[in-house]
Design a protein around this motif. Structure first.
Motif, PDB file in Angstrom:
ATOM      1  N   TRP A  22       0.833  -1.217   0.000  1.00 24.80           N
ATOM      2  CA  TRP A  22       0.000   0.000   0.000  1.00 24.80           C
ATOM      3  C   TRP A  22       0.862   1.261   0.000  1.00 24.80           C
ATOM      4  CZ3 TRP A  22      -4.553   0.228  -1.727  1.00 24.80           C
ATOM      5  CH2 TRP A  22      -5.458  -0.821  -1.558  1.00 24.80           C
ATOM      6  N   THR A  23       2.010   1.206   0.670  1.00 29.79           N
ATOM      7  CA  THR A  23       2.918   2.361   0.688  1.00 29.79           C
ATOM      8  C   THR A  23       3.458   2.630  -0.710  1.00 29.79           C
ATOM      9  OG1 THR A  23       3.554   1.890   2.980  1.00 29.79           O
ATOM     10  CG2 THR A  23       5.014   3.308   1.703  1.00 29.79           C
ATOM     11  N   ALA A  24       3.879   1.578  -1.415  1.00 23.41           N
ATOM     12  CA  ALA A  24       4.391   1.741  -2.775  1.00 23.41           C
ATOM     13  C   ALA A  24       3.316   2.308  -3.695  1.00 23.41           C
ATOM     14  CB  ALA A  24       4.899   0.405  -3.311  1.00 23.41           C
ATOM     15  N   VAL A  25       2.096   1.819  -3.548  1.00 30.97           N
ATOM     16  CA  VAL A  25       0.987   2.308  -4.370  1.00 30.97           C
ATOM     17  C   VAL A  25       0.716   3.779  -4.096  1.00 30.97           C
ATOM     18  CG1 VAL A  25      -1.522   2.151  -4.690  1.00 30.97           C
ATOM     19  CG2 VAL A  25      -0.127   0.074  -4.716  1.00 30.97           C
ATOM     20  N   GLU A  26       0.668   4.162  -2.815  1.00 29.18           N
ATOM     21  CA  GLU A  26       0.400   5.554  -2.460  1.00 29.18           C
ATOM     22  C   GLU A  26       1.514   6.467  -2.971  1.00 29.18           C
ATOM     23  OE1 GLU A  26      -1.117   9.074  -1.126  1.00 29.18           O
ATOM     24  OE2 GLU A  26      -2.122   7.148  -1.450  1.00 29.18           O
ATOM     25  N   PHE A  27       2.747   6.010  -2.878  1.00 26.22           N
ATOM     26  CA  PHE A  27       3.866   6.802  -3.387  1.00 26.22           C
ATOM     27  C   PHE A  27       3.694   7.078  -4.876  1.00 26.22           C
ATOM     28  CE2 PHE A  27       7.970   6.686  -5.622  1.00 26.22           C
ATOM     29  CZ  PHE A  27       8.511   7.871  -5.153  1.00 26.22           C
ATOM     30  N   PHE A  28       3.378   6.066  -5.644  1.00 25.89           N
ATOM     31  CA  PHE A  28       3.233   6.250  -7.091  1.00 25.89           C
ATOM     32  C   PHE A  28       2.031   7.122  -7.432  1.00 25.89           C
ATOM     33  CE2 PHE A  28       6.646   3.401  -7.764  1.00 25.89           C
ATOM     34  CZ  PHE A  28       7.051   3.600  -9.084  1.00 25.89           C
ATOM     35  N   ARG A  29       1.009   7.098  -6.605  1.00 26.86           N
ATOM     36  CA  ARG A  29      -0.133   7.989  -6.841  1.00 26.86           C
ATOM     37  C   ARG A  29       0.272   9.464  -6.673  1.00 26.86           C
ATOM     38  NH1 ARG A  29      -4.571   5.020  -7.614  1.00 26.86           N
ATOM     39  NH2 ARG A  29      -4.887   3.081  -6.451  1.00 26.86           N
ATOM     40  N   ARG A  30       1.337   9.711  -5.921  1.00 24.81           N
ATOM     41  CA  ARG A  30       1.785  11.082  -5.671  1.00 24.81           C
ATOM     42  C   ARG A  30       2.728  11.611  -6.758  1.00 24.81           C
ATOM     43  NH1 ARG A  30       2.850  11.425   0.903  1.00 24.81           N
ATOM     44  NH2 ARG A  30       0.870  10.482   1.533  1.00 24.81           N
ATOM     45  N   ILE A  31       3.167  10.759  -7.648  1.00 23.55           N
ATOM     46  CA  ILE A  31       4.148  11.188  -8.653  1.00 23.55           C
ATOM     47  C   ILE A  31       3.643  12.335  -9.528  1.00 23.55           C
ATOM     48  CG2 ILE A  31       5.334  10.442 -10.769  1.00 23.55           C
ATOM     49  CD1 ILE A  31       6.202   7.946  -9.321  1.00 23.55           C
ATOM     50  N   PRO A  32       2.389  12.330 -10.013  1.00 27.29           N
ATOM     51  CA  PRO A  32       1.934  13.494 -10.792  1.00 27.29           C
ATOM     52  C   PRO A  32       2.059  14.813 -10.039  1.00 27.29           C
ATOM     53  CG  PRO A  32       0.436  11.660 -11.116  1.00 27.29           C
ATOM     54  CD  PRO A  32       1.374  11.241 -10.027  1.00 27.29           C
ATOM     55  N   ALA A  33       1.764  14.802  -8.730  1.00 32.36           N
ATOM     56  CA  ALA A  33       1.893  16.026  -7.931  1.00 32.36           C
ATOM     57  C   ALA A  33       3.362  16.427  -7.791  1.00 32.36           C
ATOM     58  CB  ALA A  33       1.262  15.822  -6.550  1.00 32.36           C
ATOM     59  N   VAL A  34       4.241  15.451  -7.631  1.00 28.28           N
ATOM     60  CA  VAL A  34       5.682  15.736  -7.560  1.00 28.28           C
ATOM     61  C   VAL A  34       6.157  16.353  -8.868  1.00 28.28           C
ATOM     62  CG1 VAL A  34       7.981  14.713  -7.360  1.00 28.28           C
ATOM     63  CG2 VAL A  34       6.147  13.951  -5.846  1.00 28.28           C
ATOM     64  N   ARG A  35       5.699  15.801  -9.991  1.00 30.51           N
ATOM     65  CA  ARG A  35       6.093  16.330 -11.300  1.00 30.51           C
ATOM     66  C   ARG A  35       5.620  17.786 -11.481  1.00 30.51           C
ATOM     67  NH1 ARG A  35       4.273  14.414 -15.859  1.00 30.51           N
ATOM     68  NH2 ARG A  35       6.234  14.820 -16.957  1.00 30.51           N
ATOM     69  N   ALA A  36       4.441  18.091 -10.955  1.00 32.67           N
ATOM     70  CA  ALA A  36       3.925  19.464 -11.068  1.00 32.67           C
ATOM     71  C   ALA A  36       4.831  20.444 -10.327  1.00 32.67           C
ATOM     72  CB  ALA A  36       2.498  19.531 -10.522  1.00 32.67           C
ATOM     73  N   VAL A  37       5.327  20.043  -9.154  1.00 33.97           N
ATOM     74  CA  VAL A  37       6.230  20.914  -8.399  1.00 33.97           C
ATOM     75  C   VAL A  37       7.587  21.009  -9.091  1.00 33.97           C
ATOM     76  CG1 VAL A  37       7.371  21.288  -6.187  1.00 33.97           C
ATOM     77  CG2 VAL A  37       5.040  20.411  -6.238  1.00 33.97           C
ATOM     78  N   LEU A  38       8.077  19.902  -9.634  1.00 33.97           N
ATOM     79  CA  LEU A  38       9.359  19.921 -10.337  1.00 33.97           C
ATOM     80  C   LEU A  38       9.317  20.829 -11.568  1.00 33.97           C
ATOM     81  CD1 LEU A  38      10.384  16.181 -10.011  1.00 33.97           C
ATOM     82  CD2 LEU A  38      11.619  18.151  -9.073  1.00 33.97           C
ATOM     83  N   GLU A  39       8.160  20.926 -12.194  1.00 32.43           N
ATOM     84  CA  GLU A  39       8.021  21.866 -13.315  1.00 32.43           C
ATOM     85  C   GLU A  39       8.311  23.290 -12.858  1.00 32.43           C
ATOM     86  OE1 GLU A  39       6.923  23.316 -17.210  1.00 32.43           O
ATOM     87  OE2 GLU A  39       7.469  21.325 -16.461  1.00 32.43           O
ATOM     88  N   THR A  40       7.875  23.643 -11.639  1.00 32.09           N
ATOM     89  CA  THR A  40       8.160  24.983 -11.110  1.00 32.09           C
ATOM     90  C   THR A  40       9.644  25.146 -10.801  1.00 32.09           C
ATOM     91  OG1 THR A  40       7.834  24.524  -8.718  1.00 32.09           O
ATOM     92  CG2 THR A  40       5.861  24.973 -10.050  1.00 32.09           C
ATOM     93  N   ASP A  41      10.296  24.070 -10.362  1.00 28.82           N
ATOM     94  CA  ASP A  41      11.733  24.129 -10.081  1.00 28.82           C
ATOM     95  C   ASP A  41      12.543  24.352 -11.359  1.00 28.82           C
ATOM     96  OD1 ASP A  41      11.144  23.590  -7.384  1.00 28.82           O
ATOM     97  OD2 ASP A  41      11.298  21.436  -7.700  1.00 28.82           O
ATOM     98  N   VAL A  42      12.131  23.676 -12.431  1.00 31.43           N
ATOM     99  CA  VAL A  42      12.788  23.880 -13.720  1.00 31.43           C
ATOM    100  C   VAL A  42      12.613  25.332 -14.161  1.00 31.43           C
ATOM    101  CG1 VAL A  42      12.766  23.263 -16.169  1.00 31.43           C
ATOM    102  CG2 VAL A  42      12.538  21.479 -14.432  1.00 31.43           C
ATOM    103  N   GLN A  43      11.412  25.858 -14.005  1.00 33.28           N
ATOM    104  CA  GLN A  43      11.139  27.239 -14.384  1.00 33.28           C
ATOM    105  C   GLN A  43      11.979  28.209 -13.564  1.00 33.28           C
ATOM    106  OE1 GLN A  43       9.411  28.145 -16.904  1.00 33.28           O
ATOM    107  NE2 GLN A  43       9.422  30.363 -16.602  1.00 33.28           N
TER     108      GLN A  43
END
Length: 317
Positions: free
Chosen positions: A107-128
């Motif tokens: 369940w932890t692995a599943v929850e982590f992967f569900r958070r990846i889209p949100a992580v990618r959204a923040v990383l887009e701001t870091d690139v900017q």
């Protein structure tokens, strides 16, 4: 093998094996029930490929359909991460090799992967933030593929999610791997806002309980750390690291220390300062410039020039 070694090798091996039985912290040798650092490094590589599709290539998969290829990659990484989480839970105590541990890891692995889209959204701001903050950057693609600061931030943001999910060992192994590659040490427990920019980056340290707001930019050699750690047990679960509010720039070599230290928003911290108390918002801070001496190559004359500084700066002495 030399005759002396041949004669003594058995007693040497027996002595080392006997020493393993003393049950010290360094004596856990059940390699089948502990996380595998090499496997975790491979997981990091897979996660980076998932976060930045098209930027990092894996020749393992000869699949030309992008959706299918990423599906295979996600399945592969989540499977290996699940196993490493299970091993980490067993290894750190309190979690036996049980069905409950296996289920918790899954369940932890599943929850982590569900958070990846949100992580990618923040990383887009870091690139900017990196692109807007570095005139040497020719493109966002250059930042993603070449900048160690973004790599360290990426691994930190992924590790931070595992840290929030209370996964032992693995988040720290991840950020220390990034540290070994980039010279940038961000503890996975730190809370870092959006549009985080690291320029150059070598020698940066961000401690476990640090809180960093949005639009913060830090340069090489900056420490956001703790004060004296003499009473370690008392401080272990305490707030030890500073708060950096929004829109703060911290120049090279600055050290900001202490859990009660707050750097107010819109503040600029000059290079090489040493700060252990709070700084108000909308402030510029720098060391009072030392006297500079100019000496001709001949060494016969000495000329002294004072460097003046604008009165708008707040001096730390």
């Amino acid at each position: 093998m030399g005759k002396i070694i041949e004669k003594e090798i058995k007693s040497i091996v027996d002595g080392i094996l006997e020493d393993y039985r003393t049950e010290r912290a360094i004596d856990k040798i059940d390699m089948f029930k502990q996380p595998d650092k090499e496997e975790i490094v491979k997981i990091i590589s897979g996660l980076v490929q998932i976060v930045y599709p098209g930027y990092y290539f894996d020749t393992t998969y000869k699949i030309y359909n992008v959706d299918h290829k990423m599906s295979v990659k996600v399945e592969d990484v989540i499977y290996h991460l699940n196993r490493q989480i299970e091993l980490a839970l067993q290894f750190t105590g309190g979690h036996g090799d049980t069905e409950e541990t296996e289920e918790k890891a899954g369940w932890t692995a599943v929850e982590f992967f569900r958070r990846i889209p949100a992580v990618r959204a923040v990383l887009e701001t870091d690139v900017q933030a990196a692109f807007e903050g570095d005139p040497a950057a020719k493109s966002r693609e250059e930042i993603i593929m070449a900048y160690p600061g973004l790599y360290a931030i990426t691994v930190y943001r992924l590790a931070h999610e595992l840290f929030l999910l209370k996964v032992p060992l693995i988040p720290r192994i991840m950020t220390e791997h990034a540290h070994s590659l980039t010279g940038i040490d961000i503890h996975p427990g730190a809370a870092v806002g959006k549009y985080f920019c690291i320029d150059h980056g070598t020698g940066i340290v961000v401690g476990e309980t640090a809180v960093i707001g949005d639009h913060v930019k830090i340069y090489q050699g900056v420490t956001i750390g703790a004060l004296s750690t003499r009473n370690v047990e008392k401080m272990r679960n305490a707030r030890r690291h500073p708060t950096i509010e929004d829109n703060v720039t911290i120049y090279a070599g600055a050290s900001i220390l202490g859990g009660e230290t707050i750097i107010g928003e819109n503040t600029v911290i000059g290079g090489s300062v040493f700060i252990t108390s709070s700084i108000p918002a909308d402030t510029k801070v720098n060391m009072k410039n030392p006297e500079l001496k100019f000496r001709p190559n001949s060494g016969n004359e000495l000329k002294v020039q004072e460097c003046s500084q604008s009165e708008e700066w707040y001096y730390v002495i």
